[in-house]
Design a protein around this motif. Structure first.
Motif, mmCIF file in Angstrom:
data_model
loop_
_atom_site.group_PDB
_atom_site.id
_atom_site.type_symbol
_atom_site.label_atom_id
_atom_site.label_comp_id
_atom_site.label_asym_id
_atom_site.label_seq_id
_atom_site.Cartn_x
_atom_site.Cartn_y
_atom_site.Cartn_z
ATOM 1 N N VAL A 73 7.864 14.366 -9.239
ATOM 2 C CA VAL A 73 8.850 13.774 -8.338
ATOM 3 C C VAL A 73 10.015 13.230 -9.167
ATOM 4 O O VAL A 73 9.833 12.728 -10.272
ATOM 5 C CB VAL A 73 8.192 12.656 -7.506
ATOM 6 C CG1 VAL A 73 9.221 11.950 -6.645
ATOM 7 C CG2 VAL A 73 7.083 13.225 -6.649
ATOM 8 N N THR A 74 11.206 13.332 -8.614
ATOM 9 C CA THR A 74 12.396 12.932 -9.349
ATOM 10 C C THR A 74 12.410 11.432 -9.622
ATOM 11 O O THR A 74 11.860 10.635 -8.856
ATOM 12 C CB THR A 74 13.659 13.310 -8.567
ATOM 13 O OG1 THR A 74 13.648 12.611 -7.310
ATOM 14 C CG2 THR A 74 13.715 14.799 -8.313
ATOM 15 N N LEU A 75 13.094 11.050 -10.692
ATOM 16 C CA LEU A 75 13.239 9.642 -11.046
ATOM 17 C C LEU A 75 14.063 8.906 -9.996
ATOM 18 O O LEU A 75 13.853 7.715 -9.757
ATOM 19 C CB LEU A 75 13.899 9.528 -12.424
ATOM 20 C CG LEU A 75 14.120 8.111 -12.959
ATOM 21 C CD1 LEU A 75 12.786 7.404 -13.164
ATOM 22 C CD2 LEU A 75 14.904 8.155 -14.262
ATOM 23 N N ALA A 76 15.013 9.607 -9.370
ATOM 24 C CA ALA A 76 15.840 8.967 -8.347
ATOM 25 C C ALA A 76 14.988 8.478 -7.184
ATOM 26 O O ALA A 76 15.214 7.381 -6.642
ATOM 27 C CB ALA A 76 16.906 9.946 -7.857
ATOM 28 N N VAL A 131 -0.453 1.628 -10.295
ATOM 29 C CA VAL A 131 -1.835 1.158 -10.272
ATOM 30 C C VAL A 131 -2.759 2.070 -11.067
ATOM 31 O O VAL A 131 -3.837 1.682 -11.469
ATOM 32 C CB VAL A 131 -2.341 1.063 -8.813
ATOM 33 C CG1 VAL A 131 -1.597 -0.023 -8.076
ATOM 34 C CG2 VAL A 131 -2.183 2.395 -8.087
ATOM 35 N N ASP A 132 -2.365 3.326 -11.236
ATOM 36 C CA ASP A 132 -3.196 4.250 -12.014
ATOM 37 C C ASP A 132 -2.403 4.756 -13.206
ATOM 38 O O ASP A 132 -1.403 5.412 -13.057
ATOM 39 C CB ASP A 132 -3.678 5.436 -11.161
ATOM 40 C CG ASP A 132 -2.522 6.149 -10.485
ATOM 41 O OD1 ASP A 132 -1.448 5.541 -10.377
ATOM 42 O OD2 ASP A 132 -2.713 7.307 -10.074
ATOM 43 N N GLU A 133 -2.844 4.401 -14.384
ATOM 44 C CA GLU A 133 -2.113 4.771 -15.594
ATOM 45 C C GLU A 133 -2.855 5.872 -16.331
ATOM 46 O O GLU A 133 -4.075 5.883 -16.423
ATOM 47 C CB GLU A 133 -1.954 3.549 -16.512
ATOM 48 C CG GLU A 133 -1.088 2.461 -15.903
ATOM 49 C CD GLU A 133 -0.706 1.413 -16.943
ATOM 50 O OE1 GLU A 133 -1.081 1.596 -18.112
ATOM 51 O OE2 GLU A 133 -0.059 0.433 -16.581
ATOM 52 N N GLU A 134 -2.109 6.800 -16.831
ATOM 53 C CA GLU A 134 -2.656 7.891 -17.617
ATOM 54 C C GLU A 134 -2.120 7.789 -19.040
ATOM 55 O O GLU A 134 -1.058 7.234 -19.272
ATOM 56 C CB GLU A 134 -2.253 9.240 -17.018
ATOM 57 C CG GLU A 134 -2.643 9.390 -15.562
ATOM 58 C CD GLU A 134 -2.032 10.646 -14.963
ATOM 59 O OE1 GLU A 134 -1.467 11.433 -15.735
ATOM 60 O OE2 GLU A 134 -2.122 10.817 -13.749
ATOM 61 N N GLU A 192 0.827 -1.206 0.000
ATOM 62 C CA GLU A 192 0.000 0.000 0.000
ATOM 63 C C GLU A 192 0.862 1.257 0.000
ATOM 64 O O GLU A 192 0.574 2.231 -0.705
ATOM 65 C CB GLU A 192 -0.925 -0.003 1.223
ATOM 66 C CG GLU A 192 -2.039 -1.031 1.142
ATOM 67 C CD GLU A 192 -2.871 -1.076 2.412
ATOM 68 O OE1 GLU A 192 -2.571 -0.288 3.344
ATOM 69 O OE2 GLU A 192 -3.808 -1.887 2.490
ATOM 70 N N LEU A 193 1.932 1.226 0.795
ATOM 71 C CA LEU A 193 2.846 2.369 0.820
ATOM 72 C C LEU A 193 3.531 2.557 -0.532
ATOM 73 O O LEU A 193 3.690 3.684 -1.017
ATOM 74 C CB LEU A 193 3.889 2.179 1.921
ATOM 75 C CG LEU A 193 3.414 2.409 3.357
ATOM 76 C CD1 LEU A 193 4.462 1.915 4.352
ATOM 77 C CD2 LEU A 193 3.145 3.889 3.602
ATOM 78 N N CYS A 194 3.929 1.445 -1.143
ATOM 79 C CA CYS A 194 4.563 1.532 -2.466
ATOM 80 C C CYS A 194 3.596 2.077 -3.505
ATOM 81 O O CYS A 194 3.964 2.924 -4.334
ATOM 82 C CB CYS A 194 5.084 0.157 -2.889
ATOM 83 S SG CYS A 194 6.516 -0.421 -1.951
ATOM 84 N N HIS A 250 1.940 6.518 -6.898
ATOM 85 C CA HIS A 250 0.938 7.512 -7.290
ATOM 86 C C HIS A 250 1.527 8.920 -7.216
ATOM 87 O O HIS A 250 1.290 9.756 -8.091
ATOM 88 C CB HIS A 250 -0.281 7.416 -6.374
ATOM 89 C CG HIS A 250 -1.260 8.535 -6.535
ATOM 90 N ND1 HIS A 250 -2.013 8.705 -7.671
ATOM 91 C CD2 HIS A 250 -1.581 9.560 -5.712
ATOM 92 C CE1 HIS A 250 -2.771 9.786 -7.544
ATOM 93 N NE2 HIS A 250 -2.519 10.323 -6.359
ATOM 94 N N LEU A 251 2.313 9.174 -6.179
ATOM 95 C CA LEU A 251 2.952 10.490 -6.038
ATOM 96 C C LEU A 251 3.979 10.723 -7.135
ATOM 97 O O LEU A 251 4.084 11.817 -7.693
ATOM 98 C CB LEU A 251 3.625 10.608 -4.670
ATOM 99 C CG LEU A 251 2.709 10.633 -3.439
ATOM 100 C CD1 LEU A 251 3.545 10.610 -2.164
ATOM 101 C CD2 LEU A 251 1.823 11.864 -3.452
#
Length: 745
Positions: A613-616, A642-645, A595-597, A602-603
């Protein structure tokens, strides 16, 4: 007082001479300073018309007719806008007629007033009179002022050009919408160019346009400046704001709210540059423009503080102002170098607010050997609380809570700095001093026990206060408070994270994540992702030992096979991954980690507020996600989101993610057959990495380094050469990126 003197003079029925004329001119000027509506126009022009009427009678006073016309025009300036010009027709016509009657020699001035009269007639809807008088004006200018005649039309053309420029900028602002929220370099530069264009248009409007044109340009310019009023950007538009404020003031614009905001922003900029006199001047102008008094209390408090700061060798009379000045000086000091000075300032502030109570507080917690311990933290806290108590009656609850959180931040920053000066790390036990008595163990030394408990209590109280501040930030929906609390807790605990002591931080970090989820995305989304990943790493359960599976298989083999039922192979046992039993607690903890992952992914996929958010940071979460999937013996997909745009940026991120997932699986020491079957070959993985548009050169360098290692293990010389070249190509960019910012790898 001036009005009273004039009234006394008029009551005395003075003779019609130059003194009476000048008295009427003074009366008109005084009345114009307070004019705002149609009724005020009539009061203003009455004085000037009376002065002109008397001045016309005698040739020796004709020069006062010209003076009166100039003062009249200055006074009616605020009313030379669409909708109010019509009320000036009668008075302006009398002024023009009076100048004609005395045969005023300043023909250019007369032509300019005639042009304004044409505009007033048009505004009043008297088109026939406007057309007729426009013909007279044109003839007059052509004969008497040839240099002004072409300007009659050029000024109209210039005004049209300025209006067109404003319209273009308004359309650009509308098209951009929220695009500037990401504050990409190109977008900011384009916005600054637009501001400069409008600034040039404003100068053109000031030179040749009327009040309405100046106001129109200023309104557009202000809208263009709004996105650039960030702390790190607003210095670049200070000049434009100053010129805009000056233009609005000189034209006596009635856009009072916008003028107030402009002066308020300029004042804050001047404070940042320590230009206190200029800051006070603009703040005073803002107060005069705040007619309804909505901001009076805040502005008054700010003005008192600025005046106090300006008086370097004078302390304010009010105790609250003295405390505010001392606390402001303490905030501007450097805790690293001025601990004693800051302590002295804060103690004096506390004594200014509550001398007796604060002195008792100081004396209550002073320990042996002169160590300034809990009184340091407690003293600052009480200073701040007392200071806020003074202001609470005049501030909103939101402002009070925000102020309280700021003071708690300051308080515990000072406390942590005190710990560091004692050689004690935050949230860690202090080490016994080398010069203590060797024959007495530390745990049996009462002074050391007191010191140790004090140090631990300081850390615990700081942690509690940071978390409480975050909770209050969530209650009043102030994301910056939550972000600051999270930054403080993360930064002050970095030494624990570096030493592998994450488990100690599980409770506070979990609480931070819960608070951040309540308000959605914060300004520190990267830190939000790192917090999620850290907590997930702590919660990852240990994988079941291989012996468990072997034992289970032996037990299953001991069972007798099921009876034959006439079907081929019916008595054979088929093993599957699902047949492996797992501890329920492990499964439950694993779900929390997933769930945390998922939330972190999502963030990392979001661009709320325009900030990705950075790729790193995403790479760290990918490693955790692969690890927990393997612990839970679950199937790994190519993408964890889980959510794809459906958008270009998402496709770019997904391509990089597929490569990073495959590398994390290859780096893992334990891979099940199910996981391995879904992996691309090394050659395919190199091709996938080559096709990616990498957004972070450091992650790209890590990727090619790992692929180079895999190629070396596989003894594939072609891939070794290819991966080596790719790694060398991105090395310089990666080094430059590391120097510019801290990389979260």
């Amino acid at each position: 007082m001036s009005k009273e003197c004039l009234n006394m003079y008029f009551k005395g029925k003075p003779p019609a001479n130059q003194f009476l004329i000048r008295a009427y001119l003074c009366g008109g000027q005084l009345t114009s300073l307070q004019s705002s509506g149609r009724g005020d126009i009539e009061k203003v022009v009455m004085f000037f018309l009376k002065a002109i009427e008397i001045s016309k009678e005698q040739p020796r006073y004709h020069f006062l007719v010209f003076n009166a016309s100039v003062l009249y025009f200055q006074a009616i300036g605020p009313f030379l806008r669409p909708g109010t010009k019509q009320h000036l027709v009668s008075s302006l016509m009398q002024v023009v007629k009076a100048l004609e009657d005395i045969r005023e020699e300043d023909l250019k001035w007369r032509a300019q007033l005639m042009l304004h009269l044409v505009e007033c007639l048009v505004d009043a809807g008297r088109k026939k009179e406007a057309a007729s008088f426009a013909k007279l004006t044109s003839d007059f200018a052509q004969v008497n002022t040839p240099d002004l005649y072409p300007r009659i039309f050029s000024l109209q053309d210039a005004e049209c050009l300025v209006k067109i420029e404003c319209l273009k900028c308004e359309l650009d602002l509308h098209k951009r919408g929220s695009k500037l929220q990401g504050y990409a370099k190109g977008d900011v530069e384009a916005q600054l160019k637009m501001v400069k264009r409008l600034d040039h248009s404003l100068q053109s409007a000031v030179r040749g346009g009327g009040r309405s044109l100046i106001q129109a340009v200023c309104a557009t310019l202000w809208n263009a400046c709004l996105p650039l009023l960030q702390l790190n950007l607003r210095k670049s538009i200070k000049g434009q704001l100053v010129r805009m404020a000056q233009a609005l003031e000189e034209s006596r614009s009635l856009l009072l709210e916008m003028r107030f905001q402009v002066h308020n922003e300029i004042s804050e900029m001047e404070v940042e540059e320590d230009h206190l006199e200029c800051a006070i001047e603009h703040l005073e102008k803002a107060m005069r423009l705040d007619e309804e008094g909505m901001h009076r209390e805040r502005l008054s408090a700010s003005l008192r503080q600025l005046r106090a700061r300006r008086s370097l060798y004078e302390m304010p009379d009010r105790a609250e102002d003295r405390a505010a000045l001392l606390i402001e000086q303490a905030k501007r000091g450097s805790p690293k170098n001025d601990v004693k000075k800051i302590r002295s300032l804060l103690i004096n502030a506390g004594k200014a607010l509550a001398p007796d109570a604060f002195q008792v507080l100081l004396e209550a917690d002073v320990e042996a050997k002169g160590i300034f311990k809990s009184s340091y933290c407690g003293g600052i806290t009480n200073i701040c609380c007392l200071y806020l108590h003074v202001l609470v009656s005049s501030l909103s609850m939101t402002t009070v809570i925000a102020g309280w959180t700021i003071t708690r931040f300051l308080c515990h920053q000072a406390a942590i700095q005190k710990l560091r000066s004692e050689g004690v790390n935050f949230n860690q036990e202090p080490s016994p001093p080398e010069d203590r008595r060797k024959d007495v163990p530390p745990e049996e030394d009462p002074q050391w026990t007191i010191y140790r408990e004090w140090a631990l209590e300081m850390s615990a109280q700081a942690t509690i206060s940071f978390l409480r501040a975050a909770e209050l930030g969530a209650e009043i929906r102030e994301q910056w408070i939550i972000s600051n609390a999270a930054v403080y807790l993360w930064n002050y605990n970095k030494h624990i994270l570096a030493a592998g002591g994450q488990c100690q931080l599980l409770a506070p970090f979990q609480k931070l994540i819960d608070i951040m989820k309540l308000v959605g995305h914060t300004s520190e989304m990267v830190l939000q992702v790192l917090l999620c990943n850290t907590v997930a790493q702590i919660l990852i359960p240990s994988p079941s030992p291989p012996a468990n599976r072997v034992t289970q298989e032996k037990e299953e083999n001991k069972k007798p096979p099921p009876p034959e039922r006439g079907k081929k192979g019916a008595g054979k046992r088929v093993e599957s991954v699902q047949s492996i039993s797992m501890d329920p607690a492990t499964v439950q903890e694993g779900k929390k980690v997933l769930e945390l992952c998922d939330y972190a992914f999502h963030l990392t996929s979001s661009t709320d507020g325009g900030k990705a958010v950075t790729l790193a940071a995403r790479k760290q979460v990918i490693g955790t996600w692969v690890q927990i999937k393997q612990v839970l013996q679950q199937q790994l997909g190519p993408n964890p989101d889980v959510d794809e745009e459906v958008n270009p940026r998402h496709d770019t991120v997904m391509a990089m993610t597929r490569v990073l997932v495959a590398i994390e699986v290859l780096l893992s020491k334990s891979n099940s057959g199910v996981m391995e079957s879904s992996l691309p070959t090394l050659s395919e993985l190199v091709t996938m990495a080559s096709e990616c548009r990498w957004t972070d050169p450091t992650v790209e360098l890590h990727t090619w380094t790992h692929l180079l290692h895999f190629a070396h293990v596989a003894q594939d010389h072609d891939l070794i050469m290819s991966c080596s070249q790719k790694a060398l190509q991105c090395e310089d960019a990666a080094l430059k990126r590391v120097k510019m910012s801290t990389c979260a790898l």
